[in-house]
Design an enzyme around this catalytic site. Structure first.
Site, PDB file in Angstrom:
ATOM      1  CG  HIS A   4      -7.328   5.406  -5.476  1.00 44.03           C
ATOM      2  ND1 HIS A   4      -7.967   5.036  -4.321  1.00 44.03           N
ATOM      3  CD2 HIS A   4      -8.042   6.445  -5.967  1.00 44.03           C
ATOM      4  CE1 HIS A   4      -9.012   5.819  -4.126  1.00 44.03           C
ATOM      5  NE2 HIS A   4      -9.077   6.681  -5.105  1.00 44.03           N
ATOM      6  CG  ASP A  34     -21.750  12.935  -5.922  1.00 39.93           C
ATOM      7  OD1 ASP A  34     -22.691  13.034  -6.733  1.00 39.93           O
ATOM      8  OD2 ASP A  34     -20.681  12.358  -6.164  1.00 39.93           O
ATOM      9  CG  LEU A  35     -19.453   8.803  -0.772  1.00 38.02           C
ATOM     10  CD1 LEU A  35     -18.568   8.352  -1.921  1.00 38.02           C
ATOM     11  CD2 LEU A  35     -18.589   8.971   0.476  1.00 38.02           C
ATOM     12  CE  LYS A  79     -12.349   0.623  -7.933  1.00 40.14           C
ATOM     13  NZ  LYS A  79     -13.781   0.786  -8.248  1.00 40.14           N
ATOM     14  CB  THR A 129     -28.121  16.093   1.558  1.00 44.02           C
ATOM     15  OG1 THR A 129     -27.088  16.877   2.170  1.00 44.02           O
ATOM     16  CG2 THR A 129     -29.317  16.036   2.464  1.00 44.02           C
ATOM     17  CG  HIS A 135     -13.491   3.789  -3.734  1.00 45.07           C
ATOM     18  ND1 HIS A 135     -13.018   5.065  -3.713  1.00 45.07           N
ATOM     19  CD2 HIS A 135     -13.606   3.460  -5.036  1.00 45.07           C
ATOM     20  CE1 HIS A 135     -12.854   5.492  -4.941  1.00 45.07           C
ATOM     21  NE2 HIS A 135     -13.194   4.547  -5.774  1.00 45.07           N
ATOM     22  N   GLY A 149     -23.206  14.036   6.095  1.00 43.94           N
ATOM     23  CA  GLY A 149     -23.151  14.249   4.641  1.00 43.94           C
ATOM     24  C   GLY A 149     -24.200  13.401   3.941  1.00 43.94           C
ATOM     25  CG  ASP A 189     -23.745  24.293  10.325  1.00 38.65           C
ATOM     26  OD1 ASP A 189     -22.615  23.803  10.566  1.00 38.65           O
ATOM     27  OD2 ASP A 189     -23.927  25.210   9.491  1.00 38.65           O
TER      28      ASP A 189
HETATM   29  N1  LIG Z   1     -18.580  11.723  -4.422  1.00 36.29           N
HETATM   30  C1  LIG Z   1     -17.769  10.721  -4.570  1.00 36.29           C
HETATM   31  O1  LIG Z   1     -17.944   9.854  -5.437  1.00 36.29           O
HETATM   32  C2  LIG Z   1     -16.565  10.581  -3.658  1.00 36.29           C
HETATM   33  C3  LIG Z   1     -15.611   9.597  -3.955  1.00 36.29           C
HETATM   34  C4  LIG Z   1     -14.523   9.425  -3.097  1.00 36.29           C
HETATM   35  C5  LIG Z   1     -14.393  10.223  -1.969  1.00 36.29           C
HETATM   36  N2  LIG Z   1     -15.325  11.188  -1.707  1.00 36.29           N
HETATM   37  C6  LIG Z   1     -15.153  11.990  -0.491  1.00 36.29           C
HETATM   38  O2  LIG Z   1     -16.365  11.904   0.274  1.00 36.29           O
HETATM   39  C7  LIG Z   1     -16.610  13.114   0.953  1.00 36.29           C
HETATM   40  C8  LIG Z   1     -17.992  13.642   0.571  1.00 36.29           C
HETATM   41  O3  LIG Z   1     -18.015  13.873  -0.827  1.00 36.29           O
HETATM   42  P1  LIG Z   1     -19.340  14.246  -1.623  1.00 36.29           P
HETATM   43  O4  LIG Z   1     -18.974  14.216  -3.058  1.00 36.29           O
HETATM   44  O5  LIG Z   1     -20.488  13.406  -1.161  1.00 36.29           O
HETATM   45  O6  LIG Z   1     -19.562  15.770  -1.162  1.00 36.29           O
HETATM   46  P2  LIG Z   1     -20.864  16.688  -1.355  1.00 36.29           P
HETATM   47  O7  LIG Z   1     -21.746  16.153  -2.434  1.00 36.29           O
HETATM   48  O8  LIG Z   1     -20.371  18.071  -1.458  1.00 36.29           O
HETATM   49  O9  LIG Z   1     -21.637  16.511   0.035  1.00 36.29           O
HETATM   50  C9  LIG Z   1     -21.239  17.146   1.218  1.00 36.29           C
HETATM   51  C10 LIG Z   1     -22.230  16.817   2.318  1.00 36.29           C
HETATM   52  O10 LIG Z   1     -21.834  17.479   3.500  1.00 36.29           O
HETATM   53  C11 LIG Z   1     -22.948  18.224   4.024  1.00 36.29           C
HETATM   54  N3  LIG Z   1     -22.445  19.419   4.697  1.00 36.29           N
HETATM   55  C12 LIG Z   1     -21.481  20.261   4.267  1.00 36.29           C
HETATM   56  N4  LIG Z   1     -21.256  21.216   5.192  1.00 36.29           N
HETATM   57  C13 LIG Z   1     -22.097  20.955   6.227  1.00 36.29           C
HETATM   58  C14 LIG Z   1     -22.334  21.568   7.487  1.00 36.29           C
HETATM   59  N5  LIG Z   1     -21.653  22.646   7.899  1.00 36.29           N
HETATM   60  N6  LIG Z   1     -23.265  21.032   8.290  1.00 36.29           N
HETATM   61  C15 LIG Z   1     -23.981  19.945   7.910  1.00 36.29           C
HETATM   62  N7  LIG Z   1     -23.811  19.327   6.723  1.00 36.29           N
HETATM   63  C16 LIG Z   1     -22.866  19.819   5.904  1.00 36.29           C
HETATM   64  C17 LIG Z   1     -23.767  18.562   2.821  1.00 36.29           C
HETATM   65  O11 LIG Z   1     -25.068  18.837   3.238  1.00 36.29           O
HETATM   66  P3  LIG Z   1     -26.031  19.914   2.492  1.00 36.29           P
HETATM   67  O12 LIG Z   1     -25.707  19.777   1.038  1.00 36.29           O
HETATM   68  O13 LIG Z   1     -27.378  19.425   2.861  1.00 36.29           O
HETATM   69  O14 LIG Z   1     -25.655  21.236   3.014  1.00 36.29           O
HETATM   70  C18 LIG Z   1     -23.658  17.269   2.032  1.00 36.29           C
HETATM   71  O15 LIG Z   1     -24.529  16.310   2.549  1.00 36.29           O
HETATM   72  C19 LIG Z   1     -15.454  14.045   0.595  1.00 36.29           C
HETATM   73  O16 LIG Z   1     -14.455  13.918   1.565  1.00 36.29           O
HETATM   74  C20 LIG Z   1     -14.953  13.469  -0.731  1.00 36.29           C
HETATM   75  O17 LIG Z   1     -13.608  13.786  -0.965  1.00 36.29           O
HETATM   76  C21 LIG Z   1     -16.396  11.377  -2.531  1.00 36.29           C
END
Ligand SMILES: NC(=O)c1ccc[n+]([C@@H]2O[C@H](COP(=O)([O-])OP(=O)(O)OC[C@H]3O[C@@H](n4cnc5c(N)ncnc54)[C@H](OP(=O)(O)O)[C@@H]3O)[C@@H](O)[C@H]2O)c1
Length: 485
Positions: free
Chosen positions: A246, A18-19, A188, A16, A184, A14, A90
Site C-alpha cells: 500500500h 472473513d474477506l 480507493k 467462508t 485494494h 475461501g 479441501d
Molecule cells: N480479511 C481481510 O479483510 C483481508 C484484507 C486483505 C487481504 N486479505 C487476504 O485475503 C486472504 C483471505 O483472508 P481471510 O481473512 O478471508 O482469511 P480467513 O477468514 O482465514 O478465510 C480463509 C478461507 O480459506 C478456507 N480454507 C482454508 N484452508 C482450506 C483448505 N485446505 N481447503 C478449503 N478451504 C480452506 C477457509 O475455509 P473454512 O473456514 O471453511 O475451512 C476460509 O474460507 C488472505 O490471503 C489475506 O491475507 C484479507
C-alpha cells in the site's frame, strides 16, 4: 477469444472466510444493485465448513446487510443469491476440483457464461500455488476460446525470492495478462484521484518537483491493533503488511512522471520507474533513516509470541533519485494503535524567500496540500491569509477544503466493487504488475535484512501515541515535523 465478454462464473476459494463475508459478497451485491454485474453471471464459493446452499446464502445475506453501503432490496438479493452456490472441499485434494470442473460446465450451460472464469483466491498465501496448479491440471485454465483470470490477494510472497517463485508458478499457468494481483488501496477513489489532481490541474503539476516541494509525508495509521490476526501478522509485520504494497503504491502515484497516455501499461511503466529510482537502503541508511516500533501489549495478543520482535510501526525517510525529486525527502509512516485512523499524503511546499512577510513574521506556516485517502476522502490546501481587522496585520493559516465523501450521496464505492468489475472487464490498470512487486520487494528486503542483524528494544511505544520517539526525531533532526492534519 471473446476478451470483452463480461459473462463469467466467479469462483471464490475461501468462500467462508472473513474477506468474502466483509468485502467480496457486499461488493457483488452493490454491483448488482447498481445494475453493473453482467447478466450472465454466477458465483461458486468454496470452503471446508459443512453447510447447505441455503445456509450459505442466508449467511451471506447477513453479511451483505451488515457491510453493504446499500439497503437490501429483496428482489435484487433474490436474483443474486439464486446464482450463488456453495461447494465444500479441501484445496489439497483432487476430487473436489474434478467435481468443480463438471459443475462449472453445468453453470455455463445454465447461465450462458461462455467458459469465462474469475478465480478469486481469498485464501492464505500457502494455498496460492496449490490451487493454481490443480486448476491447470484439471483443465480449468485454457484461455483459448474463453478467458480465465486469477485474482491473488496480498501478501504476494514474503520476500523477493518467494515472490519470484510464486509468480513463476502463477504466470506459467495464467500468464501475466490474466494475473490480477490485488492491492485494494488502488481501488480507493482518492487514489485514483491522485493522478487526476496532478495531471488535470494547471496549478499543481508545475510546482510538483524539487524546486517547490520541501518534503512529502505519506502516512497510514490505524487505531486498532491486530484484531485476532496474530498468526498472519507475526510473520508479516508492518513492513511487509503495509509498506511493501500500500505505501509503495501511494508513493509511486505521488511521485511518477506523467504517463504518455492513460493506457494500463503506460501508467504502470511510470510507477515502476519511481520504484527503480528509490535510493538503495544500505544497513547504515536503515540504521539512520528507518524506525521500527511495537506497541505495548502486542506480545500479549492472541497467537503472538511473548518475545515477539515483529514490528507494528514503521517510519522511514527515503529519496527518489531522479531529476524531479533529487534532494526531496519522502517520509513514510504506518502503524497500529495510533491516536487516529487516517491515510493521507501531505505535500509540504518550500517557504518563499525571507523578505516581506517571510521576514517580518517568523512563525508563518508552510503551504500544505493534503490528499486524504481514508476514512475522510478529499483534498485540503493550507495557505496563509490576513486575519480580518484594523491595526497590525495578523497572518494565520486557512484551509480550502474539498471533502469528497461529504458531497456525494451514497458514500464512495467500495474499492472491491471497482476492482471486481475491472477483473471481469479485463482492465488491470488498478492491479499490480509483476515488476512493481519485484522492485517493492527489493526495497523492503534491504530493510528487513538490516533489521535481522539487530534485536530491537521492543515494545517501544504506548497505544494511542504516534509511535516511538525516534519517529519524531527522524524529522526533527531535519528541521521538520509530521503534519497530523
Ligand atoms: N480479511 C481481510 O479483510 C483481508 C484484507 C486483505 C487481504 N486479505 C487476504 O485475503 C486472504 C483471505 O483472508 P481471510 O481473512 O478471508 O482469511 P480467513 O477468514 O482465514 O478465510 C480463509 C478461507 O480459506 C478456507 N480454507 C482454508 N484452508 C482450506 C483448505 N485446505 N481447503 C478449503 N478451504 C480452506 C477457509 O475455509 P473454512 O473456514 O471453511 O475451512 C476460509 O474460507 C488472505 O490471503 C489475506 O491475507 C484479507
Amino acid at each position: 477469444m471473446k476478451d470483452k465478454d463480461l459473462s463469467n462464473v466467479m469462483v471464490i476459494f475461501g468462500g467462508t472466510g472473513d474477506l468474502t463475508h466483509k468485502k467480496l459478497m457486499p461488493a457483488l451485491y452493490n454491483l448488482r444493485y447498481q445494475n453493473i454485474l453482467p447478466e450472465n453471471f454466477a458465483v461458486v464459493a468454496i470452503g471446508r465448513r459443512d453447510k447447505t446452499e441455503e445456509e450459505y446464502r442466508n449467511e451471506m445475506l447477513e453479511s451483505v446487510k451488515t457491510y453493504s453501503r446499500f439497503d437490501i432490496d429483496e428482489k435484487i438479493w433474490q436474483d443474486l443469491s439464486s446464482r450463488i452456490f456453495y461447494k465444500r472441499f479441501d484445496f489439497n485434494y483432487d476430487n473436489g476440483y474434478m467435481e468443480l470442473s463438471y459443475f462449472l460446465d453445468e453453470l455455463d450451460r445454465k447461465y450462458n457464461t461462455q467458459g469465462n472464469r474469475v478465480y478469486y483466491l481469498a485464501v492464505a498465501p500457502e494455498y496460492f500455488g496449490i490451487i493454481v496448479e490443480k486448476l491447470y491440471r484439471h483443465g480449468m485454465v485454457s484461455n483459448e476460446t474463453s478467458w480465465q483470470r486469477v485474482v491473488i490477494e496480498k501478501p504476494f510472497g514474503e520476500n523477493l525470492e518467494s515472490a519470484r517463485k510464486l509468480n513463476k508458478m502463477i504466470t506459467d499457468v495464467f500468464t501475466e495478462r490474466n494475473t490480477y494481483r490485488i492491492d485494494h488501496y488502488l481501488g480507493k477513489e482518492m487514489l485514483q484521484n491522485i493522478m487526476v489532481i496532478r495531471f488535470a490541474n494547471v496549478f499543481f503539476e508545475p510546482v510538483w518537483n524539487r524546486r517547490y516541494i520541501d518534503n512529502v509525508q505519506i502516512s497510514s495509521n490505524e487505531t486498532v491493533g491486530i484484531e485476532n490476526r496474530g498468526g498472519y501478522y507475526e510473520k508479516a509485520g508492518a513492513l511487509r503488511d503495509m509498506v511493501q504494497n500500500h505505501m509503495m503504491q501511494l508513493l509511486t502515484l505521488t511521485a511518477m512522471e506523467p504517463p504518455v497516455n492513460l493506457d494500463t501499461e503506460s501508467i504502470r511503466d511510470e510507477k515502476v520507474k519511481v520504484l527503480k529510482s528509490l535510493e538503495i537502503m544500505t544497513p547504515e541508511l536503515v540504521e539512520k533513516n528507518v524506525v521500527r516500533g511495537q506497541y505495548v501489549g502486542y506480545r500479549q495478543e492472541e497467537k503472538v509470541s511473548p518475545t515477539s520482535n515483529t514490528e507494528t510501526f514503521v517510519a522511514l525517510k527515503v529519496h527518489i533519485e531522479n531529476f524531479r525529486w533529487a534532494g526531496v525527502p519522502f517520509y513514510i509512516r504506518t502503524g497500529k494503535r495510533m491516536p487516529e485512523k487516517s491515510t493521507q499524503i501531505v505535500i509540504q511546499f518550500k517557504p518563499l524567500p525571507g523578505i516581506l512577510y517571510f521576514k517580518e513574521y517568523k512563525n508563518l506556516l508552510p503551504n500544505l496540500l493534503v490528499i486524504k485517502i481514508q476514512p475522510e476522502e478529499g483534498v485540503k490546501l493550507q495557505f496563509n491569509a490576513k486575519v480580518p481587522g484594523a491595526g497590525d496585520i495578523t497572518i494565520e493559516p486557512v484551509n480550502m477544503d474539498f471533502c469528497q465523501n461529504c458531497q456525494i450521496s451514497n458514500n464512495s464505492p467500495e474499492a472491491y466493487e471497482r476492482l471486481l468489475f475491472d477483473v471481469m472487464r479485463g482492465d488491470s490498470t488498478l492491479f499490480t504488475r509483476w515488476d512493481e512487486v519485484e522492485y517493492s520487494w527489493r526495497f523492503v528486503d534491504a530493510i528487513a535484512k538490516a533489521w535481522a542483524e539487530k534485536t530491537p528494544d521492543f515494545p517501544n511505544y504506548y497505544p494511542g501515541t504516534w509511535g516511538p520517539s525516534e519517529a519524531e526525531e527522524l524529522l526533527r533532526r531535519d528541521g521538520r515535523m509530521w503534519w497530523n492534519v
